[in-house]
Write an enzyme that holds these catalytic residues in place. Structure first.
Site, short mmCIF file in Angstrom:
data_model
loop_
_atom_site.label_atom_id
_atom_site.label_comp_id
_atom_site.label_asym_id
_atom_site.label_seq_id
_atom_site.Cartn_x
_atom_site.Cartn_y
_atom_site.Cartn_z
N GLY A 68 0.91 -1.35 0.29
CA GLY A 68 -0.02 -0.04 -0.05
C GLY A 68 0.93 1.33 -0.08
O GLY A 68 1.94 1.21 0.44
N GLN A 73 2.66 10.07 1.07
CA GLN A 73 3.82 9.48 1.36
C GLN A 73 4.66 10.05 0.22
O GLN A 73 6.07 9.57 0.39
CB GLN A 73 3.77 7.82 1.44
CG GLN A 73 3.25 7.58 2.72
CD GLN A 73 3.04 5.93 2.69
OE1 GLN A 73 2.37 5.44 2.25
NE2 GLN A 73 4.17 5.44 3.27
N CYS A 112 6.00 0.27 8.12
CA CYS A 112 5.69 1.50 6.96
C CYS A 112 6.74 1.75 6.27
O CYS A 112 7.82 1.98 6.59
CB CYS A 112 4.85 2.65 8.16
SG CYS A 112 4.67 4.04 7.21
N LEU A 113 6.28 2.16 4.92
CA LEU A 113 7.31 2.42 4.14
C LEU A 113 8.24 3.94 4.49
O LEU A 113 9.11 4.10 3.88
CB LEU A 113 7.07 2.50 2.72
CG LEU A 113 6.64 1.12 2.04
CD1 LEU A 113 5.73 1.25 0.72
CD2 LEU A 113 7.65 0.33 1.91
N HIS A 154 -4.27 1.16 7.00
CA HIS A 154 -3.12 2.01 7.18
C HIS A 154 -3.15 3.05 6.44
O HIS A 154 -2.64 4.02 6.80
CB HIS A 154 -2.12 0.59 7.15
CG HIS A 154 -0.59 1.41 7.28
ND1 HIS A 154 0.33 0.97 8.09
CD2 HIS A 154 -0.11 2.26 6.45
CE1 HIS A 154 1.36 1.54 7.94
NE2 HIS A 154 1.41 2.43 6.69
N GLU A 155 -3.39 2.78 5.18
CA GLU A 155 -3.48 3.93 4.19
C GLU A 155 -4.42 5.05 4.47
O GLU A 155 -3.90 6.12 4.12
CB GLU A 155 -3.49 3.19 2.71
CG GLU A 155 -2.73 2.12 2.34
CD GLU A 155 -1.19 2.67 2.59
OE1 GLU A 155 -0.69 3.70 2.81
OE2 GLU A 155 -0.46 1.40 2.94
N HIS A 158 -2.84 7.24 6.82
CA HIS A 158 -2.04 8.00 6.27
C HIS A 158 -2.68 9.39 5.81
O HIS A 158 -2.18 10.47 5.99
CB HIS A 158 -1.32 7.65 5.00
CG HIS A 158 0.20 6.78 5.41
ND1 HIS A 158 0.94 7.32 5.93
CD2 HIS A 158 0.40 5.52 5.11
CE1 HIS A 158 2.10 6.61 6.43
NE2 HIS A 158 1.57 5.30 5.73
ZN LIG Z 1 2.66 3.63 5.93
#
Ligand SMILES: [Zn+2]
Length: 187
Positions: A68, A73, A112-113, A154-155, A158
């Site tokens: 995701g 981000q 998380c990226l 999660h997204e 964000h």
């Molecule tokens: Zn994330």
């Protein structure tokens, strides 16, 4: 335990894919980037700019080996994210709303990226239904569970400027912050 978004699987990548992953990660905003704390604005125009943003995000997500990726981000403060509604499927959702949540929850170590190297336990509903539009403006609706439902939540977080460290236990947050603090000094 399943891991969401960031370290999906502990896979060994060949040098070419590893190089691609690093290039992708370098284009993803990293904590404590201010964009990650912003509440994204609703998308109003379903135009070529939106579609090229979605295409770029899908490629970045793939190369970063994520499941995701939210627009915040990549520094775009608009309500859109890309995700994997099921294995081998990639979709975008614009102006998403979680319209149903199961009462049943579970706690999973989430990554998380944008916060690399950190895994913290996050409690979330097991199943959600999420509704919105695709990049062409058509209505879409996904019923998601397991890791796919978790990634979508999660997204969606964000887009409200919420990160896993805001969702975890006070103890895990403290531990994560102590690992992250040296990075804050360096940036
Ligand atoms: Zn994330």
């Amino acid at each position: 335990m399943a891991k969401a978004e960031g370290q999906v699987y502990d896979e060994e990548l060949d040098p070419e894919h590893e190089a691609r992953r690093r290039l992708a990660l370098a284009q993803i905003r990293q904590y404590p980037d201010v964009a990650l704390k912003m509440k994204a604005r609703p998308v109003e125009r379903f135009d070529d700019d939106l579609r090229s943003l979605v295409d770029r995000m899908k490629l970045l997500m793939r190369d970063a080996r994520g499941i995701g990726l939210a627009a915040t981000q990549v520094g775009v403060v608009q309500r859109v994210f890309v995700f994997t509604p099921s294995k081998d499927e990639v979709a975008a959702i614009v102006n998403p709303e979680i319209v149903e949540r199961s009462e049943e929850t579970d706690i999973v170590e989430e990554g998380c990226l944008s916060i690399q190297g950190i895994l913290v336990p996050v409690e979330r509903p097991l199943r959600v239904t999420i509704a919105g539009r695709d990049e062409n403006g058509d209505e879409v609706r996904f019923e998601l569970d397991d890791i796919f439902g978790r990634a979508a939540q999660h997204e969606a977080d964000h887009l409200d400027g919420l990160l896993i460290i805001d969702r975890t236990t006070p103890e895990a947050r403290r531990e994560a912050m102590s690992l992250l603090r040296p990075r804050i000094v360096l940036t």
